[in-house]
Design a protein around this motif. Sequence first.
Motif, mmCIF file in Angstrom:
data_model
loop_
_atom_site.group_PDB
_atom_site.id
_atom_site.type_symbol
_atom_site.label_atom_id
_atom_site.label_comp_id
_atom_site.label_asym_id
_atom_site.label_seq_id
_atom_site.Cartn_x
_atom_site.Cartn_y
_atom_site.Cartn_z
ATOM 1 N N ARG A 166 -1.147 -5.400 48.606
ATOM 2 C CA ARG A 166 -1.949 -4.691 47.604
ATOM 3 C C ARG A 166 -1.101 -4.326 46.387
ATOM 4 O O ARG A 166 -1.567 -4.396 45.250
ATOM 5 C CB ARG A 166 -2.568 -3.433 48.229
ATOM 6 N N MET A 167 0.148 -3.921 46.629
ATOM 7 C CA MET A 167 1.039 -3.650 45.492
ATOM 8 C C MET A 167 1.247 -4.907 44.662
ATOM 9 O O MET A 167 1.289 -4.850 43.430
ATOM 10 C CB MET A 167 2.384 -3.123 45.996
ATOM 11 N N HIS A 168 1.403 -6.041 45.336
ATOM 12 C CA HIS A 168 1.586 -7.302 44.607
ATOM 13 C C HIS A 168 0.347 -7.639 43.787
ATOM 14 O O HIS A 168 0.461 -8.128 42.653
ATOM 15 C CB HIS A 168 1.903 -8.433 45.584
ATOM 16 N N LEU A 169 -0.856 -7.406 44.337
ATOM 17 C CA LEU A 169 -2.078 -7.670 43.574
ATOM 18 C C LEU A 169 -2.116 -6.813 42.313
ATOM 19 O O LEU A 169 -2.452 -7.312 41.224
ATOM 20 C CB LEU A 169 -3.311 -7.380 44.444
ATOM 21 N N LEU A 170 -1.777 -5.553 42.432
ATOM 22 C CA LEU A 170 -1.783 -4.672 41.259
ATOM 23 C C LEU A 170 -0.743 -5.110 40.239
ATOM 24 O O LEU A 170 -0.981 -5.049 39.026
ATOM 25 C CB LEU A 170 -1.527 -3.230 41.701
ATOM 26 N N LYS A 171 0.414 -5.559 40.711
ATOM 27 C CA LYS A 171 1.456 -6.033 39.788
ATOM 28 C C LYS A 171 1.038 -7.340 39.116
ATOM 29 O O LYS A 171 1.241 -7.528 37.912
ATOM 30 C CB LYS A 171 2.775 -6.226 40.535
ATOM 31 N N LEU A 172 0.441 -8.256 39.883
ATOM 32 C CA LEU A 172 -0.029 -9.520 39.308
ATOM 33 C C LEU A 172 -1.136 -9.269 38.281
ATOM 34 O O LEU A 172 -1.234 -9.972 37.275
ATOM 35 C CB LEU A 172 -0.526 -10.449 40.415
ATOM 36 N N GLU A 173 -1.948 -8.257 38.539
ATOM 37 C CA GLU A 173 -2.970 -7.884 37.567
ATOM 38 C C GLU A 173 -2.307 -7.329 36.300
ATOM 39 O O GLU A 173 -2.675 -7.710 35.182
ATOM 40 C CB GLU A 173 -3.904 -6.846 38.183
ATOM 41 N N LYS A 174 -1.341 -6.453 36.474
ATOM 42 C CA LYS A 174 -0.649 -5.859 35.324
ATOM 43 C C LYS A 174 0.086 -6.917 34.511
ATOM 44 O O LYS A 174 0.139 -6.834 33.270
ATOM 45 C CB LYS A 174 0.340 -4.798 35.818
ATOM 46 N N ASP A 175 0.630 -7.929 35.195
ATOM 47 C CA ASP A 175 1.380 -8.990 34.520
ATOM 48 C C ASP A 175 0.473 -10.062 33.920
ATOM 49 O O ASP A 175 0.977 -11.034 33.334
ATOM 50 C CB ASP A 175 2.359 -9.643 35.507
ATOM 51 N N GLY A 176 -0.845 -9.918 34.087
ATOM 52 C CA GLY A 176 -1.778 -10.868 33.494
ATOM 53 C C GLY A 176 -1.901 -12.174 34.240
ATOM 54 O O GLY A 176 -2.329 -13.185 33.668
ATOM 55 N N VAL A 177 -1.560 -12.187 35.525
ATOM 56 C CA VAL A 177 -1.657 -13.410 36.330
ATOM 57 C C VAL A 177 -2.997 -13.480 37.056
ATOM 58 O O VAL A 177 -3.640 -14.523 37.107
ATOM 59 C CB VAL A 177 -0.497 -13.476 37.349
ATOM 60 N N LEU A 178 -3.445 -12.354 37.616
ATOM 61 C CA LEU A 178 -4.737 -12.265 38.285
ATOM 62 C C LEU A 178 -5.588 -11.213 37.588
ATOM 63 O O LEU A 178 -5.080 -10.336 36.890
ATOM 64 C CB LEU A 178 -4.568 -11.886 39.760
ATOM 65 N N ARG A 179 -6.895 -11.323 37.799
ATOM 66 C CA ARG A 179 -7.801 -10.291 37.280
ATOM 67 C C ARG A 179 -8.915 -10.056 38.284
ATOM 68 O O ARG A 179 -9.196 -10.892 39.146
ATOM 69 C CB ARG A 179 -8.393 -10.701 35.927
ATOM 70 N N ARG A 180 -9.543 -8.913 38.169
ATOM 71 C CA ARG A 180 -10.667 -8.585 39.050
ATOM 72 C C ARG A 180 -11.925 -9.265 38.527
ATOM 73 O O ARG A 180 -12.278 -9.121 37.359
ATOM 74 C CB ARG A 180 -10.874 -7.072 39.113
ATOM 75 N N ARG A 181 -12.601 -9.968 39.409
ATOM 76 C CA ARG A 181 -13.832 -10.650 38.991
ATOM 77 C C ARG A 181 -15.007 -9.691 39.013
ATOM 78 O O ARG A 181 -15.842 -9.675 38.124
ATOM 79 C CB ARG A 181 -14.111 -11.832 39.916
ATOM 80 N N GLN A 182 -15.083 -8.906 40.062
ATOM 81 C CA GLN A 182 -16.148 -7.926 40.156
ATOM 82 C C GLN A 182 -15.673 -6.817 41.089
ATOM 83 O O GLN A 182 -14.812 -7.030 41.918
ATOM 84 C CB GLN A 182 -17.432 -8.544 40.704
ATOM 85 N N VAL A 183 -16.245 -5.665 40.916
ATOM 86 C CA VAL A 183 -15.885 -4.534 41.752
ATOM 87 C C VAL A 183 -17.128 -4.069 42.479
ATOM 88 O O VAL A 183 -18.046 -3.525 41.880
ATOM 89 C CB VAL A 183 -15.305 -3.377 40.901
#
Length: 376
Positions: A278-295
């Motif tokens: 989960r920490m990696h997902l948040l970091k990848l999101e912050k780094d612009g590699v992944l994004r949330r599609r829907q919540v």
Amino acid sequence: MDIPVIRQLTKLVAVIRTPASQFSHPPSPNAPTHVNSYIIGSKSRRFLVDCGHHPAVLLHLKTHLESTNSHIQTLLYTHQHTNHVSNAGHILSNFIGTSPSFHKLPRPTDDIPKALEREKALRFLKDNQKVTTPDGDATLRVIATPGHASDHACYYLEEEEVLITGDAVASASLEHGGCRMNPTHAVFEDLDAYMASLKRLKGMVPRLVFPGHGEAVMDGMKYISDAMGVQESIAADMVDLVRTSPVPLTTNDVVSAFCQRRGIEHSQDVLAMKGTLRMHLLKLEKDGVLRRRQVAKDDTARVGPDGVDPSKVKGPGGLTMQQIYGHVQASRRRDWDSMNDEERKVAVKKLQKDREPLHFLHGNVVLGGDISWVLA
């Protein structure tokens, strides 16, 4: 052939190696099997770095000090996790003479004056501070290495170019000696801080590394590089899973798919990986590699159907829900700081019953399991 419990590693460093607690039965093969405490110095007045939790530490420490006609002058913590410091009370009472004290880095949330008033034996260290044995034979430089814990410190023994790393570099001890990079138990409170600390340690170019778990590491640079590589490999695998999936993956899907790909099955390993991923997902999101599609469910989205954020509405007492929440959190932090180790264990167990199971170091990771992820 078993490794001796206590050994002289260098002229200035001896290690006491005692069994680690296991929190599952059978334990994970990746869980540390031993905890290390280090005696620093060659003359009569020495330092002790970490004191473990196993009662055997006290017996072997007494034997070693008697055989070398020495005593412990100061107790130093790498960090205040129970498996590294539970014997502190016995050490301060029985092994250190007048004015016993233990030394550690403060946590960012510590109220230092209150902490010093509450714990008379506590002395706070500073980053890059040098502490020298009273006989002048050994000098340790304090290296702040937050990540695994916010108060984590490594100690660099200048005379021998030895780095004592505690849990700043995640490692797994092998039953019959050796030390390998731990693929699943690299648990930390803060991924960014953990990686920054590894980078700092690598820049020190240590000759030898003495970890909190496992045997002495002869190639310190490779050891630290491997630790960085473990996290980089985790991030790369997660991106690959999201990229190759025909449908968006939720947080829980990513955890399940990653563990399946890596063959991680033991419940203790899965628990440790859940928060790390989960920490990696948040970091990848912050780094612009992944994004949330829907919540599907976002704990941070509080605006109701009428467009009003209920957290901003003032109640009869004139406080908003956001302010009330802040006061409750501050009260809980004060309660936690005032607890002893046993009370904290009870509190953690109760918390685990009320919410999704996570490793105790990952309690600050707020990320819903039903959030979907795609490439940015």
